[in-house]
Design an enzyme around this catalytic site. Structure first.
Site, PDB file in Angstrom:
ATOM      1  N   LYS A 252      -0.341   2.302   2.843  1.00  0.00           N
ATOM      2  CA  LYS A 252       0.809   1.864   3.497  1.00  0.00           C
ATOM      3  C   LYS A 252       2.180   2.567   3.021  1.00  0.00           C
ATOM      4  CE  LYS A 252       2.674  -2.442   5.532  1.00  0.00           C
ATOM      5  NZ  LYS A 252       2.790  -1.970   6.645  1.00  0.00           N
TER       6      LYS A 252
ATOM      7  N   TYR B 142       5.215   0.393   1.010  1.00  0.00           N
ATOM      8  CA  TYR B 142       6.024  -0.533   1.225  1.00  0.00           C
ATOM      9  C   TYR B 142       4.899  -1.964   1.606  1.00  0.00           C
ATOM     10  CZ  TYR B 142       5.329   0.203   6.418  1.00  0.00           C
ATOM     11  OH  TYR B 142       4.521   0.136   7.491  1.00  0.00           O
TER      12      TYR B 142
ATOM     13  N   LEU C 120      -4.796   1.284   8.638  1.00  0.00           N
ATOM     14  CA  LEU C 120      -4.505   0.229   7.832  1.00  0.00           C
ATOM     15  C   LEU C 120      -5.293  -1.179   7.788  1.00  0.00           C
ATOM     16  CD1 LEU C 120      -2.156  -0.038   5.457  1.00  0.00           C
ATOM     17  CD2 LEU C 120      -1.152  -1.452   7.092  1.00  0.00           C
TER      18      LEU C 120
ATOM     19  N   ARG D 248      -2.371  -5.966  -1.749  1.00  0.00           N
ATOM     20  CA  ARG D 248      -2.594  -4.466  -0.943  1.00  0.00           C
ATOM     21  C   ARG D 248      -1.328  -3.600  -1.525  1.00  0.00           C
ATOM     22  NH1 ARG D 248      -1.877  -4.220   5.472  1.00  0.00           N
ATOM     23  NH2 ARG D 248       0.101  -4.726   4.976  1.00  0.00           N
TER      24      ARG D 248
ATOM     25  N   GLU E 187      -5.442   2.663  16.022  1.00  0.00           N
ATOM     26  CA  GLU E 187      -4.567   1.229  15.778  1.00  0.00           C
ATOM     27  C   GLU E 187      -3.116   1.487  16.514  1.00  0.00           C
ATOM     28  OE1 GLU E 187      -3.742   0.575  11.739  1.00  0.00           O
ATOM     29  OE2 GLU E 187      -3.700   2.776  11.196  1.00  0.00           O
TER      30      GLU E 187
ATOM     31  N   ARG F 233      14.796  17.005  -7.948  1.00  0.00           N
ATOM     32  CA  ARG F 233      14.001  17.039  -6.905  1.00  0.00           C
ATOM     33  C   ARG F 233      12.676  18.190  -7.301  1.00  0.00           C
ATOM     34  NH1 ARG F 233      12.070  19.849  -2.402  1.00  0.00           N
ATOM     35  NH2 ARG F 233      11.809  18.496  -0.654  1.00  0.00           N
TER      36      ARG F 233
END
Ligand code: PMP
Length: 293
Positions: free
Chosen positions: A148, A33, A206, A52, A181, A100
């Protein structure tokens, strides 16, 4: 006018916007995301965020779900439909719907692209005037926090701990007792000498797009910066501390684990960086950045 969101090619009333229960994002967190701030109609570091996104996708062997200029168009159209000029834009791409199973599916419906927006009251926030509290928690994430990914359970637990202790953000701490972070932000301190300190962007954190913008701005302002690790104990002695992200922008921190930071009020360097960052987003500080790999 009902709020609209974007799901796989269509603008849909937000209350009806959904993906299938066998979407691999829902079942396996197989997706990534981005969050982009829109401030006075300017998308903050749009290029850096899209670079990114592309990079996160490529780490998952995925391509951009649509052309970059289509994505840029969709974001603007969604802002227009929702009549927003100050907004957060959320983009999520997953490997899509498939029976799945763990390996990449041979017969997938293709990636899912979901975009949502919501109003962003970035100014006149009490947290900018008063500053916020932070608590430290163990960093319990996987070994690639530079991607991310939507697999955010460690951050959910970290933020919940923060909320339970009356804090705004959790700073995560690695096994060597260094801050990595924030749960959803990059962590910064300012030393007595006025130097900014933030962790080096390796695969441990990140690489924040806002972090990169602040690095550029601080160079223009001739503020020193050290990219190195620091411990919670060092942060308690800092004269200022702040968090950066597309949503936090530059948020002043006035308390870490119950230790008052500096005077206990938002710091001068922090507030200057915040003001300069807003000018930068508004195009008053030269060109915005692409994401530096
Ligand atoms: N670290 C983490 C773990 C984050 O979730 C975020 C926000 N997405 C950031 C740093 C800041 O990144 P950015 O400045 O690109 O929003």
């Amino acid at each position: 006018m009902p709020r609209s969101s974007y799901v796989n090619g269509a603008y849909i009333p937000h209350k009806d916007a959904s993906v299938h229960i066998e979407d691999r994002g829902y079942q396996l967190a197989d997706g990534v995301y981005e969050v982009i701030a829109c401030i006075h109609g300017h998308l903050a570091d749009e290029r850096g965020h899209l670079d990114r996104l592309q990079r996160s996708l490529s780490e998952l062997d995925m391509n951009m779900p649509v052309q970059r200029n289509s994505l840029q168009f969709i974001m603007r159209e969604l802002l227009r439909r929702n009549r927003l000029s100050n907004a957060n834009i959320y983009i999520q791409v997953t490997r899509g719907e498939a029976k799945r199973d763990f390996p990449y599916p041979a017969n997938s419906m293709g990636p899912s692209l979901v975009i949502t927006t919501w109003p962003f009251q970035f100014d006149n926030q009490s947290k900018m005037e008063e500053g916020v509290k932070v608590v430290t928690v163990p960093d319990q994430r996987w070994k690639r926090p530079d991607i991310k990914t939507i697999a955010l359970l460690p951050q959910v637990l970290a933020k919940q701990k923060a909320v339970e202790q009356g804090a705004y953000e959790a700073w995560m701490v690695d096994n060597e007792d260094f801050v990595t972070e924030g749960a959803s932000s990059n962590a910064w301190i300012v030393t007595r000498a006025g130097t900014l300190v933030t962790r080096k962007a390796t695969t441990d954190i990140l690489r924040g797009v806002t972090r990169t913008a602040i690095d550029k701005i601080r160079k223009d302002l001739q503020i020193e910066m050290e990219e190195r690790s620091f411990t919670p104990a060092e942060s308690y002695e800092a004269v200022e501390a702040f968090s950066t992200s597309a949503v936090a922008l530059v948020t002043p921190i006035i308390d870490i684990d119950g230790h008052k930071i500096g005077s206990g009020k938002p710091g001068e360097v922090t507030m200057r960086l915040y003001d300069e960052y807003i000018s930068y987003v508004n195009g008053l500080r030269g060109e915005q950045l692409g994401w530096a790999a």
